[in-house]
Motif scaffolding. Structure first.
Motif, PDB file in Angstrom:
ATOM      1  N   ASP A 102       0.815  -1.214   0.000  1.00 32.02           N
ATOM      2  CA  ASP A 102       0.000   0.000   0.000  1.00 32.02           C
ATOM      3  C   ASP A 102       0.848   1.263   0.000  1.00 32.02           C
ATOM      4  OD1 ASP A 102      -2.229  -1.431  -0.134  1.00 32.02           O
ATOM      5  OD2 ASP A 102      -3.003  -0.956   1.880  1.00 32.02           O
ATOM      6  N   TYR A 103       2.031   1.164   0.623  1.00 34.78           N
ATOM      7  CA  TYR A 103       2.903   2.342   0.645  1.00 34.78           C
ATOM      8  C   TYR A 103       3.222   2.780  -0.775  1.00 34.78           C
ATOM      9  CZ  TYR A 103       6.922   5.280   1.557  1.00 34.78           C
ATOM     10  OH  TYR A 103       7.783   6.323   1.596  1.00 34.78           O
ATOM     11  N   VAL A 104       3.696   1.826  -1.572  1.00 34.83           N
ATOM     12  CA  VAL A 104       4.024   2.140  -2.958  1.00 34.83           C
ATOM     13  C   VAL A 104       2.758   2.545  -3.702  1.00 34.83           C
ATOM     14  CG1 VAL A 104       5.055   1.292  -5.073  1.00 34.83           C
ATOM     15  CG2 VAL A 104       5.944   0.511  -2.875  1.00 34.83           C
ATOM     16  N   ALA A 105       1.665   1.843  -3.428  1.00 35.47           N
ATOM     17  CA  ALA A 105       0.410   2.136  -4.124  1.00 35.47           C
ATOM     18  C   ALA A 105      -0.016   3.576  -3.876  1.00 35.47           C
ATOM     19  CB  ALA A 105      -0.677   1.171  -3.657  1.00 35.47           C
ATOM     20  N   GLN A 106       0.074   4.018  -2.615  1.00 37.28           N
ATOM     21  CA  GLN A 106      -0.340   5.385  -2.323  1.00 37.28           C
ATOM     22  C   GLN A 106       0.636   6.389  -2.906  1.00 37.28           C
ATOM     23  OE1 GLN A 106      -1.928   6.294   1.496  1.00 37.28           O
ATOM     24  NE2 GLN A 106      -2.136   4.131   1.990  1.00 37.28           N
ATOM     25  N   PHE A 107       1.886   5.950  -2.936  1.00 36.06           N
ATOM     26  CA  PHE A 107       2.895   6.808  -3.527  1.00 36.06           C
ATOM     27  C   PHE A 107       2.575   7.080  -4.989  1.00 36.06           C
ATOM     28  CE2 PHE A 107       7.330   7.555  -1.839  1.00 36.06           C
ATOM     29  CZ  PHE A 107       7.427   8.771  -2.470  1.00 36.06           C
ATOM     30  N   VAL A 108       2.186   6.020  -5.696  1.00 42.14           N
ATOM     31  CA  VAL A 108       1.968   6.179  -7.127  1.00 42.14           C
ATOM     32  C   VAL A 108       0.564   6.679  -7.448  1.00 42.14           C
ATOM     33  CG1 VAL A 108       3.662   4.426  -7.701  1.00 42.14           C
ATOM     34  CG2 VAL A 108       1.273   3.782  -7.454  1.00 42.14           C
ATOM     35  N   ALA A 109      -0.251   6.866  -6.395  1.00 40.12           N
ATOM     36  CA  ALA A 109      -1.647   7.226  -6.641  1.00 40.12           C
ATOM     37  C   ALA A 109      -1.775   8.525  -7.416  1.00 40.12           C
ATOM     38  CB  ALA A 109      -2.401   7.322  -5.324  1.00 40.12           C
ATOM     39  N   ASP A 110      -0.886   9.482  -7.137  1.00 41.23           N
ATOM     40  CA  ASP A 110      -1.077  10.783  -7.784  1.00 41.23           C
ATOM     41  C   ASP A 110      -0.155  10.980  -8.988  1.00 41.23           C
ATOM     42  OD1 ASP A 110       1.234  10.953  -6.407  1.00 41.23           O
ATOM     43  OD2 ASP A 110       0.937  13.035  -5.753  1.00 41.23           O
ATOM     44  N   VAL A 111       0.424   9.898  -9.455  1.00 44.03           N
ATOM     45  CA  VAL A 111       1.274  10.055 -10.623  1.00 44.03           C
ATOM     46  C   VAL A 111       0.386  10.222 -11.861  1.00 44.03           C
ATOM     47  CG1 VAL A 111       1.463   7.706 -11.485  1.00 44.03           C
ATOM     48  CG2 VAL A 111       3.466   9.177 -11.463  1.00 44.03           C
ATOM     49  N   ASP A 112       0.899  10.892 -12.858  1.00 38.35           N
ATOM     50  CA  ASP A 112       0.155  11.052 -14.101  1.00 38.35           C
ATOM     51  C   ASP A 112       0.268   9.741 -14.882  1.00 38.35           C
ATOM     52  OD1 ASP A 112      -0.994  11.706 -16.436  1.00 38.35           O
ATOM     53  OD2 ASP A 112       0.269  13.445 -16.864  1.00 38.35           O
ATOM     54  N   ARG A 113      -0.743   8.900 -14.679  1.00 36.11           N
ATOM     55  CA  ARG A 113      -0.654   7.547 -15.227  1.00 36.11           C
ATOM     56  C   ARG A 113      -0.576   7.555 -16.744  1.00 36.11           C
ATOM     57  NH1 ARG A 113      -2.541   4.080 -11.301  1.00 36.11           N
ATOM     58  NH2 ARG A 113      -3.077   2.489 -12.789  1.00 36.11           N
TER      59      ARG A 113
END
Lengths: 423, 320
Positions: free
Chosen positions: A257-268
């Motif tokens: 989840d740490y990584v998941a939340q980290f990448v949550a706001d990336v411009d996918r």
């Protein structure tokens, strides 16, 4: 052979570091060794960097990434574990050998440029060669070439203070290139620059990299930057590497989840490519098939258009329901005259961001084809929209969210949490 | 119970004879390595008297001209006027020769202080260990009343310039050490790391990065050393060190207000001249100032280049 290899590397500051490293390797937590007066900056870091790739180490401040990069050129000595450059263990090298290593194999670019303010741009770029003991004329020539490479010709006689931040960092890059080493360490190299200039520098770095084929270890706290420049990305947290993978792997399959939340706001849309969101076509038909088969297939699959493939799976065109039914009524037996080539073909590596405009132009799904024109998959509009949402799968939970992402926790963690021991 | 009673009736602790230990040490030094001190004495006397003879031999108008030129180079024309009038006043007070003797002593003492202070300062900057040892010693040297140094100096070296010089060096050295250490320590850490990251040896980092970038702060230390030297050299007049100090001491012992004021004023003038000149030197040596000068020079050169180009262009046009 990897250009850079780290094997179970530990760095502990403070009291009795070796013992603390041993405790950590047998399962003690960072907090437990801190109670003994030892600060663990890097814990059990292992990774390999292939020659010619950009390896990004990403993490927030205090995650240990600056300490990690400084062990790759011996500025810090690992408390435990080994670091290899070109297959040679540097973790036990004597100071003199380490200096030689830095002169010949590993150079560095710094966050705040670290130029010598009392020297001209040219002499700054020539500095590594001066350290090596090269004669003045030769080193100035090489420095000039390196400066030209980063687009700074004409500025050789200026002083660093007369240059803008972006230009100063280009001097820093030129200095590292002039050193002629195969490995480049970049410590938050673009973090002090304005966003627009940062993008320019990233572009320039990627261009130079494709031309020169250096091995680059790039430290950043900016996920978008990591995704943009990194061939592989290691995500660090509290001294540990929590995941290593390509940008897409980290984005689509975060380790926790740490990584998941980290990448949550990336411009996918900038990271994901056509190949990662495409789907197999619901149905296709061979060029040999007739209108009857085509209409039947479309009705069965409830679609209004059908991709037509040649025998070797190359995309020949598309047929639509209306004209095909008409042709069937008129008794036509071949699809040849119905074949419509009004299809948008995209390559598998096209970023999702570049798919929206073409998708708007055609009612038919986008066709993802390889270089030979073979159909790899299709992207209906609905899939494109779904890719914008969060499509990630279940991840293993971690106790607390990453600092800086939880609005209530961000400030307190930054201020009183982990002091950046490497600063 | 009164305070007085408390003090006298408190528990008694044995008297530690630190004073007599110091006395024994000085006596021991005198009898065991007296030869060394004799050597120091004769060297100092030769150098100081040689230099002061040389300074006195220069006609005063020439000397004042040198002050003026230095003032113009290092500071402004306003200060150059002071560098003319101040020394002229010393001449008119009949104190020129004594002022030159004091100047000679200041130059020698400051030079010795800096030769000792700068390496110690560098060592203290490089090693936290050295720094920890040096710091309390410097505190002691600076806070001990200046007159105390005169006692062992006069026992070991007799009267004359030598004890004055030694006492002066002890007193004036600390800021030289401190400013050198400070200057090196405040050099940007990342720049030092850059030197190391490209494989420079500690020695090269010191010579090519740390020292050039700490020069400005070090020059402030030099200025401090010179000012302290001057103040101590005057006090050394009590040990019949030659120069204005002797005039001051003489005036004090005779309660001669006029003589005391005049020689005091001469010291002040000398101090102002030395302070402003060395401060100016420090400002010029500071990296920022050197950079600004270099930048101006570069701009001039570039402008010249452009002018030459446009001149050529116009000439070509005319020819066509």
């Amino acid at each position: 052979m990897p250009a850079v290899r780290a094997d179970s590397v530990y760095k502990v500051f403070g009291r009795r570091p070796e013992q603390a490293a041993k405790a950590l390797s047998s399962g003690a937590s960072r907090e437990e060794v801190r109670a003994q007066g030892a600060t663990a900056a890097v814990i059990d870091a292992s990774f390999e960097v292939a020659p010619g790739e950009i390896f990004v180490v990403m993490g927030l401040s205090g995650s240990g990434k600056s300490t990690l990069i400084r062990m790759l050129n011996g500025l810090w000595r690992p408390t435990a574990g080994t670091v290899e450059i070109d297959g040679i263990d540097i973790s036990k090298m004597r100071p003199k050998q380490l200096r030689e290593l830095r002169q010949r194999k590993v150079s560095m670019v710094f966050q705040h440029f670290a130029l010598l303010p009392h020297r001209t741009v040219l002499d700054n770029a020539a500095y590594p060669l001066e350290v090596k003991g090269e004669p003045v004329a030769a080193r100035r020539q090489k420095a000039r070439e390196a400066l030209a490479m980063v687009g700074l010709e004409g500025w050789e006689e200026s002083l660093p203070s007369q240059l803008s931040g972006g230009m100063q960092q280009r001097v820093g890059l030129a200095r590292a290139f002039a050193a002629g080493t195969d490995v480049l360490l970049m410590d938050e190299a673009f973090s002090a620059l304005d966003p627009l200039i940062r993008r320019d520098m990233q572009t320039q770095l990627l261009e130079l990299q494709s031309r020169l084929g250096k091995t680059i270890v790039f430290i950043t706290h900016d996920l978008n930057e990591a995704m943009r420049v990194g061939d592989h990305i290691a995500v660090m947290r509290d001294g540990r590497i929590v995941q290593i993978g390509t940008a897409e792997e980290i984005l689509t399959d975060p380790a926790n989840d740490y990584v998941a939340q980290f990448v949550a706001d990336v411009d996918r849309t900038r990271v994901l490519t056509a190949s990662s969101i495409m789907e197999p076509p619901a149905a296709t038909i061979g060029v040999g098939g007739g209108p009857r088969a085509a209409v039947k297939t479309m009705r069965e699959n409830q679609i209004s258009a059908l991709f037509v493939l040649t025998r070797d799976r190359k995309l020949a065109g598309v047929v639509r329901e209306g004209p095909t039914s008409e042709a069937l009524r008129h008794g036509e037996s071949s699809l040849g005259s119905l074949l419509d080539d009004d299809i948008v073909r995209v390559g598998p590596d096209t970023p999702v961001a570049d798919l929206f405009a073409p998708a708007a132009e055609t009612p038919v799904p986008l066709a993802v084809v390889d270089e030979d024109g073979k159909l790899l998959g299709v992207i209906p509009r609905v899939t494109l929209l779904a890719a914008l949402g969060n499509g990630s799968e279940e991840t293993e939970p971690v106790d607390d969210p990453p600092p800086g992402l939880d609005p209530t926790a961000s400030v307190s963690v930054d201020r009183e949490g982990d002091a950046d021991v490497s600063a | 119970m009164s305070l007085h009673n408390l003090a006298t009736s408190g528990p008694s602790i044995p008297q530690i004879p630190i004073g007599s230990w110091a006395d024994h040490l000085v006596t021991w030094l005198k009898f065991n390595i007296g030869v060394l001190f004799d050597g120091i004495k004769s060297v100092v006397e030769t150098v100081v008297s040689g230099l002061s003879d040389a300074l006195i031999a220069v006609p005063w108008p020439v000397m004042i001209l040198i002050f003026i030129l230095l003032g113009l180079w290092l500071r402004t024309w306003k200060f150059a006027i002071f560098a003319l009038l101040g020394p002229l006043l010393i001449v008119s007070m009949q104190l020129w020769d004594d002022a030159m003797k004091t100047l000679a002593l200041v130059i020698v003492a400051a030079a010795v202080s800096l030769i000792l202070a700068i390496p110690i300062g560098i060592a203290a900057a490089q090693s936290a260990w050295v720094s920890r040892i040096v710091k309390p010693i410097l505190d002691l040297m600076q806070t001990m009343p200046q007159f105390v140094y005169l006692i062992p100096a006069v026992i070991l070296l007799g009267l004359g310039p030598a004890p004055g010089l030694v006492a002066t060096v002890v007193f004036a050295m600390p800021p030289g050490v401190r400013f050198t250490e400070l200057g090196i320590r405040q050099v940007n850490h990342e720049v030092v790391e850059a030197g190391e990251a490209f494989g420079a040896s500690p020695w090269k980092v010191l010579l090519r990065i740390k020292l050039p970038l700490s020069l400005g702060t070090m020059m402030a230390g030099v200025n401090q050393v010179i000012m302290l030297t001057l103040s101590m050299v005057v006090i050394a007049g009590m040990l019949s060190a030659p120069g204005l100090g002797q005039d001051v001491v003489g005036a004090v012992s005779q309660t001669d207000v006029a003589g005391g004021f005049q020689s005091g004023l001469a010291v002040v003038i000398l101090a102002i001249v030395l302070d402003r000149l060395t401060a100016g030197l420090g400002e010029r040596a500071a990296p920022e100032a050197r950079l600004a000068r270099r930048a101006r020079a570069l701009k001039r050169r570039q402008a010249k280049g452009r002018n030459a180009n446009t001149d050529a262009g116009q000439a070509a046009k005319v020819n066509a």
